[in-house]
Motif scaffolding. Sequence first.
Motif, mmCIF file in Angstrom:
data_model
loop_
_atom_site.group_PDB
_atom_site.id
_atom_site.type_symbol
_atom_site.label_atom_id
_atom_site.label_comp_id
_atom_site.label_asym_id
_atom_site.label_seq_id
_atom_site.Cartn_x
_atom_site.Cartn_y
_atom_site.Cartn_z
ATOM 1 N N MET A 1 -25.464 -65.256 0.132
ATOM 2 C CA MET A 1 -23.971 -65.006 -0.262
ATOM 3 C C MET A 1 -23.170 -64.695 1.011
ATOM 4 S SD MET A 1 -21.925 -62.279 -2.683
ATOM 5 C CE MET A 1 -20.356 -62.304 -3.226
ATOM 6 N N ALA A 2 -22.307 -65.556 1.471
ATOM 7 C CA ALA A 2 -21.700 -65.521 2.608
ATOM 8 C C ALA A 2 -20.254 -64.741 2.519
ATOM 9 C CB ALA A 2 -21.206 -67.013 2.960
ATOM 10 N N TYR A 3 -19.797 -64.215 3.749
ATOM 11 C CA TYR A 3 -18.697 -63.455 3.583
ATOM 12 C C TYR A 3 -17.732 -63.880 2.463
ATOM 13 C CZ TYR A 3 -14.308 -60.946 5.270
ATOM 14 O OH TYR A 3 -13.391 -60.279 5.500
ATOM 15 N N ASP A 4 -17.125 -62.845 1.897
ATOM 16 C CA ASP A 4 -16.401 -63.009 0.777
ATOM 17 C C ASP A 4 -15.126 -62.361 0.678
ATOM 18 O OD1 ASP A 4 -15.862 -63.865 -1.769
ATOM 19 O OD2 ASP A 4 -16.805 -62.347 -2.863
ATOM 20 N N GLY A 5 -14.394 -61.898 1.879
ATOM 21 C CA GLY A 5 -13.175 -61.596 2.303
ATOM 22 C C GLY A 5 -12.930 -60.021 2.334
ATOM 23 N N TRP A 6 -14.249 -59.124 2.383
ATOM 24 C CA TRP A 6 -14.202 -57.759 2.664
ATOM 25 C C TRP A 6 -15.415 -57.459 3.271
ATOM 26 C CZ3 TRP A 6 -18.359 -55.298 0.126
ATOM 27 C CH2 TRP A 6 -18.768 -56.313 -1.234
ATOM 28 N N LEU A 7 -15.484 -56.223 3.978
ATOM 29 C CA LEU A 7 -16.830 -55.728 4.839
ATOM 30 C C LEU A 7 -17.381 -54.631 4.103
ATOM 31 C CD1 LEU A 7 -14.660 -55.512 8.253
ATOM 32 C CD2 LEU A 7 -16.426 -57.307 7.672
ATOM 33 N N LEU A 8 -16.839 -53.979 3.503
ATOM 34 C CA LEU A 8 -17.420 -52.661 2.764
ATOM 35 C C LEU A 8 -17.051 -52.246 1.540
ATOM 36 C CD1 LEU A 8 -19.359 -50.309 3.336
ATOM 37 C CD2 LEU A 8 -17.426 -48.872 4.442
ATOM 38 N N LYS A 9 -17.920 -52.053 0.541
ATOM 39 C CA LYS A 9 -17.804 -51.394 -0.757
ATOM 40 C C LYS A 9 -18.205 -50.010 -0.643
ATOM 41 C CE LYS A 9 -17.671 -54.199 -4.293
ATOM 42 N NZ LYS A 9 -18.023 -54.975 -5.539
ATOM 43 N N ILE A 10 -17.404 -49.085 -1.043
ATOM 44 C CA ILE A 10 -17.993 -47.615 -1.344
ATOM 45 C C ILE A 10 -18.071 -47.418 -2.867
ATOM 46 C CG2 ILE A 10 -17.580 -45.007 -1.021
ATOM 47 C CD1 ILE A 10 -16.138 -45.828 1.460
ATOM 48 N N GLY A 11 -19.335 -47.515 -3.472
ATOM 49 C CA GLY A 11 -19.461 -47.562 -4.829
ATOM 50 C C GLY A 11 -18.818 -48.803 -5.563
ATOM 51 N N ASP A 12 -17.826 -48.654 -6.268
ATOM 52 C CA ASP A 12 -17.264 -49.977 -6.670
ATOM 53 C C ASP A 12 -15.827 -50.132 -6.046
ATOM 54 O OD1 ASP A 12 -19.173 -50.319 -8.801
ATOM 55 O OD2 ASP A 12 -17.953 -48.853 -9.995
ATOM 56 N N TRP A 13 -15.549 -49.457 -5.023
ATOM 57 C CA TRP A 13 -14.107 -49.597 -4.332
ATOM 58 C C TRP A 13 -14.323 -50.452 -3.119
ATOM 59 C CZ3 TRP A 13 -12.103 -46.720 0.132
ATOM 60 C CH2 TRP A 13 -10.752 -46.930 0.182
ATOM 61 N N ILE A 14 -13.627 -51.678 -2.940
ATOM 62 C CA ILE A 14 -13.691 -52.232 -1.680
ATOM 63 C C ILE A 14 -12.672 -51.721 -0.825
ATOM 64 C CG2 ILE A 14 -12.941 -54.520 -0.925
ATOM 65 C CD1 ILE A 14 -13.772 -55.944 -3.432
ATOM 66 N N VAL A 15 -13.088 -51.257 0.348
ATOM 67 C CA VAL A 15 -12.542 -50.687 1.421
ATOM 68 C C VAL A 15 -11.388 -51.797 1.861
ATOM 69 C CG1 VAL A 15 -12.232 -49.666 3.726
ATOM 70 C CG2 VAL A 15 -14.095 -49.066 1.817
ATOM 71 N N PRO A 16 -10.032 -51.517 1.909
ATOM 72 C CA PRO A 16 -9.326 -52.573 2.209
ATOM 73 C C PRO A 16 -9.300 -52.874 3.496
ATOM 74 C CG PRO A 16 -8.027 -51.296 0.925
ATOM 75 C CD PRO A 16 -9.386 -50.374 0.998
ATOM 76 N N ASN A 17 -9.351 -54.138 4.218
ATOM 77 C CA ASN A 17 -9.577 -54.574 5.511
ATOM 78 C C ASN A 17 -8.472 -54.028 6.301
ATOM 79 O OD1 ASN A 17 -11.904 -56.160 4.992
ATOM 80 N ND2 ASN A 17 -10.890 -58.092 4.659
ATOM 81 N N THR A 18 -7.292 -53.699 5.817
ATOM 82 C CA THR A 18 -6.175 -52.962 6.416
ATOM 83 C C THR A 18 -6.436 -51.509 6.931
ATOM 84 O OG1 THR A 18 -5.319 -52.443 4.262
ATOM 85 C CG2 THR A 18 -4.162 -54.286 5.516
ATOM 86 N N TYR A 19 -7.582 -50.980 6.309
ATOM 87 C CA TYR A 19 -8.099 -49.733 6.714
ATOM 88 C C TYR A 19 -8.989 -49.818 7.823
ATOM 89 C CZ TYR A 19 -6.511 -47.493 2.213
ATOM 90 O OH TYR A 19 -5.639 -46.828 1.391
ATOM 91 N N ILE A 20 -9.610 -50.881 8.179
ATOM 92 C CA ILE A 20 -10.635 -51.084 9.291
ATOM 93 C C ILE A 20 -10.346 -51.654 10.327
ATOM 94 C CG2 ILE A 20 -12.682 -51.848 9.762
ATOM 95 C CD1 ILE A 20 -13.616 -51.658 6.692
ATOM 96 N N GLN A 21 -10.211 -50.706 11.618
ATOM 97 C CA GLN A 21 -9.994 -51.400 12.781
ATOM 98 C C GLN A 21 -11.005 -52.403 13.272
ATOM 99 O OE1 GLN A 21 -7.349 -50.811 14.571
ATOM 100 N NE2 GLN A 21 -7.687 -52.229 16.320
ATOM 101 N N PRO A 22 -10.838 -53.726 13.135
ATOM 102 C CA PRO A 22 -11.896 -54.751 13.377
ATOM 103 C C PRO A 22 -12.778 -54.693 14.159
ATOM 104 C CG PRO A 22 -9.810 -55.724 12.759
ATOM 105 C CD PRO A 22 -9.586 -54.279 13.137
ATOM 106 N N GLU A 23 -12.665 -54.122 15.747
ATOM 107 C CA GLU A 23 -13.449 -54.301 16.567
ATOM 108 C C GLU A 23 -14.430 -53.030 16.530
ATOM 109 O OE1 GLU A 23 -9.599 -52.752 18.193
ATOM 110 O OE2 GLU A 23 -9.927 -54.307 16.998
ATOM 111 N N THR A 24 -14.119 -52.128 15.748
ATOM 112 C CA THR A 24 -15.129 -51.110 15.580
ATOM 113 C C THR A 24 -15.900 -51.041 14.394
ATOM 114 O OG1 THR A 24 -13.626 -49.834 13.989
ATOM 115 C CG2 THR A 24 -13.096 -49.453 16.246
ATOM 116 N N TYR A 25 -16.032 -52.096 13.729
ATOM 117 C CA TYR A 25 -16.976 -52.186 12.563
ATOM 118 C C TYR A 25 -18.147 -52.798 13.070
ATOM 119 C CZ TYR A 25 -18.974 -53.968 8.237
ATOM 120 O OH TYR A 25 -19.721 -54.177 7.154
#
Length: 144
Positions: A1-25
């Motif tokens: 499965m390729a990238y689907d618009g999000w980086l991380l899911k904690i449990g059932d909660w998708i961490v919004p991409n706006t919460y993540i500083q991209p170059e630090t992932y």
Amino acid sequence: MAYDGWLLKIGDWIVPNTYIQPETYKVGNNKEKIYDKPDYDNVRHTVYTQNKSATIEFDTAKNFNLSDIDVGKIQEALEDARVTTGDLNKNAYKLKFYDPSTDSYVTDKYFTLEPLIYTVSKVGPHRVFYYPISFEFTEVAIID
């Protein structure tokens, strides 16, 4: 499965991409290359070991100050994702994450979390805002 618009899911909660500083992932998968050579037909053979723990690290976005509401959402997701069964050697969190090295999502992995440090950037009459928070998850082994 390729990238689907999000980086991380904690449990059932998708961490919004706006919460993540991209170059630090950063994702360190649990594979370590131990052999990588071409054979006599010039076909490359690569062998990996899986003795390393996977890691996921990121900082929250600098341009998006987390409020006490955002921190509450994160804490709620962590609490919902907490796994404390007897099969794990520590309290852990169930995560699903995007691994760029395989262009796929990794599921059914359990991680510990380094303690979070909250530094207040601004206090308003009804809200508290925080400087970026660093997250560092490390895969935890299931006891055999």
